[in-house]
Design an enzyme around this catalytic site. Sequence first.
Site, short mmCIF file in Angstrom:
data_model
loop_
_atom_site.label_atom_id
_atom_site.label_comp_id
_atom_site.label_asym_id
_atom_site.label_seq_id
_atom_site.Cartn_x
_atom_site.Cartn_y
_atom_site.Cartn_z
N ASP A 59 0.89 -1.16 0.00
CA ASP A 59 0.00 0.00 0.00
C ASP A 59 0.92 1.21 0.00
O ASP A 59 1.65 1.44 0.98
CB ASP A 59 -0.89 -0.04 1.24
N SER A 137 -2.30 10.48 -16.72
CA SER A 137 -3.64 10.34 -17.30
C SER A 137 -3.84 11.48 -18.27
O SER A 137 -3.14 12.52 -18.20
CB SER A 137 -4.69 10.41 -16.19
N TYR A 150 -8.64 14.69 -8.85
CA TYR A 150 -7.94 13.69 -9.65
C TYR A 150 -6.94 14.35 -10.60
O TYR A 150 -5.75 14.00 -10.63
CB TYR A 150 -8.95 12.85 -10.44
N LYS A 154 -2.73 14.43 -10.87
CA LYS A 154 -2.02 14.02 -12.09
C LYS A 154 -1.21 15.17 -12.69
O LYS A 154 -0.12 14.95 -13.21
CB LYS A 154 -3.02 13.47 -13.11
#
Length: 293
Positions: A59, A137, A150, A154
């Site tokens: 993790d 992404s 998000y 990125k």
Amino acid sequence: MTTSPQTSELILVTGASTGMGAATATDLAARGYHVIAGVRREADADAIRSTRIQPVILDITRPEQIVEVAALIEADGRPLRAVVNNAGIAVNAPVEVLPLAEWRRQFDVNFFGHIEVTQAVLPALLKSGGRIVLISSIGGRVAQPTYGAYSGSKFALEAVGDSLRRELAPHGVQVVIVEPGAVRTEMVGRGGVTLKKLSADMTPTQERRFSGLMRAILAQSEGFLRSGVDASEAGKAIATAATTPRPKTRYTIGRDAALLIRLARILPDRALDKLLASALRRLFPKPHTSLND
């Protein structure tokens, strides 16, 4: 069995439980590399374990687990050819709606965890002249509505990737950024579940303001699950980025990613805003429907 040159080299892949990470680990193993595959659960480890895939519980928000993996690589003795920083989550909601704890969780997994993994294995990469692969992404180049957290994580990863590439080039370590578009993975489905949960916690005013947008984003995500690139195809592209002798600094995955990045380069901001809004508008729900219908 003849030992290939690749078998004497290690590659670490984080987030290898499912989706692109698992596909990347499988492809790299097929190319002959010994893959250390970071997974979250023992069941995931059992599912991916093979002759050339060595699963480890990792993790990337747990520093002690990162230290253990770095020690494992050092003790192994074989050169570390690459680290593929793939672990990630998607938490989508309007900036006003998303609790700060969710912002921190998004950045802990998608950004800070990757930095900590990279720092931990960098001595091994410097020794081997290896490679750092950062899975960004299309959201790291273009931020759509509700993708603030998000895309923020990125965008940050893209910036650090550029900095790392320029820092490490004189020392023989290459840095590659991979920018997938729509890919059929479990992360997309889990993001939809989170989106529904967050919508249930909105105030009545927020519901009036954002419910249509959030329903449209959910429909778009569900479309990704139907029409996106298969995870195996994405894994093959990532494996190539990790191992090709002369890599590009950036790779896109999927025609949608390549097209959107090209449009972002040539269109003024307002024109791109209108294009993205138009694509979402057709997904807005009819009146009197909710996100949970």
